[in-house]
Design an enzyme around this catalytic site. Sequence first.
Site, PDB file in Angstrom:
ATOM      1  N   PRO A 206      45.452  46.820  69.521  1.00  0.00           N
ATOM      2  CA  PRO A 206      44.690  45.708  68.934  1.00  0.00           C
ATOM      3  C   PRO A 206      44.713  44.493  69.845  1.00  0.00           C
ATOM      4  CG  PRO A 206      46.839  45.875  67.899  1.00  0.00           C
ATOM      5  CD  PRO A 206      46.716  47.071  68.801  1.00  0.00           C
ATOM      6  N   ARG A 234      39.165  46.524  72.483  1.00  0.00           N
ATOM      7  CA  ARG A 234      38.612  45.186  72.376  1.00  0.00           C
ATOM      8  C   ARG A 234      38.406  44.623  73.786  1.00  0.00           C
ATOM      9  NH1 ARG A 234      37.517  46.607  68.190  1.00  0.00           N
ATOM     10  NH2 ARG A 234      37.992  45.766  66.109  1.00  0.00           N
ATOM     11  N   GLU A 263      30.407  40.735  75.282  1.00  0.00           N
ATOM     12  CA  GLU A 263      29.492  41.630  74.604  1.00  0.00           C
ATOM     13  C   GLU A 263      28.859  41.057  73.344  1.00  0.00           C
ATOM     14  OE1 GLU A 263      31.450  45.099  73.076  1.00  0.00           O
ATOM     15  OE2 GLU A 263      33.025  43.929  72.143  1.00  0.00           O
ATOM     16  N   HIS A 295      29.525  49.572  72.557  1.00  0.00           N
ATOM     17  CA  HIS A 295      30.458  49.505  71.418  1.00  0.00           C
ATOM     18  C   HIS A 295      30.131  50.604  70.405  1.00  0.00           C
ATOM     19  CE1 HIS A 295      33.379  46.431  69.574  1.00  0.00           C
ATOM     20  NE2 HIS A 295      33.525  47.577  68.936  1.00  0.00           N
TER      21      HIS A 295
END
Length: 329
Positions: A206, A234, A263, A295
């Site tokens: 994360p 991420r 992004e 993504h």
Amino acid sequence: MLKILFYDTKSYDKDSFEEKRLQYPKLKIDYMKSELTPATARLAKGYDAVCAFVNCEVGTATVRLLHENGVKLILLRCAGFNHVDIDKANALGIRVMRVPGYSPEAVAEHAMGLALAANRRIHKAYVRVRENDFSLGGMLGFNFYGKTAGIVGTGKIGAAMARVCRGFGMEVLGFDKYQNPELDFVEYVSMEEILSQSDLISLHCPLTDETYHLICRETIQKMKDGVILVNTSRGGLVKTEDLIEGIRARKFFAVGLDVYEEEKRNVYEDRSDEILESSITARLLSFPNVVITSHQGFFTEEALSAISETTLENAMAFLNGETTENEVR
């Protein structure tokens, strides 16, 4: 009856949720295309809950406006929650619920797909052959069999990636604060050893204050020459300027990215008729050994079904006054 305003709706979202929603007659959902931001938060007036995705802006200002308009629940149809001001939500009595695991295999398979495509230059070969160019110059890759994979983060997705790598005949190293007892074939080592020993490094952790820019000039310098880096977690895990510097210095054999720092405006949008304002994104796209996708690691039928089902179950748990492990505090 629980009234939910569904932000950033795509056709596949609505189809998936409406198919499941028939099983939950106490839930009423209105869909809109706009993302959840401070500017659109006021549209939630009269609703009990909002449903947001990973690219929505659910910071302090948004949470405050949702509270002022009577919203009591934020449903995240994603696993990550770093884009949400959880402390503010808790302080204002707004519950936040997420989908912690929808299809780990979907993301892991995409991560390996990126690694293979970047390694064997499949993206270049596809374009070249369409132009009747069947030459092999610049296409040379290397076998994954017998090489070492370093998995950073061995939760559900990282564990799935570790199993995929093992299936390719790779030695698998893992780094995580908490070792996964199911991965008896993984050798847990320090981050330093992951960097120095791995031929393939795949990020599955994360985004936190601790992991922000985990991959930067300092860590890149510690990697093996000719390493392949894959990020499906991420964008903020990788400092883009330092990554570009490493690519130019030929530190990386290949890079596969499903996420990247800049992004946000691009995620799930068609910008084919626009000039991208970011030179960083353009520079990444210019390298022949870099593969970037939009993504989409989660984007399988199985994952969409799991996301909609878990999100609707979270809404019902809230309506029934129940607690669930999917709540973020």
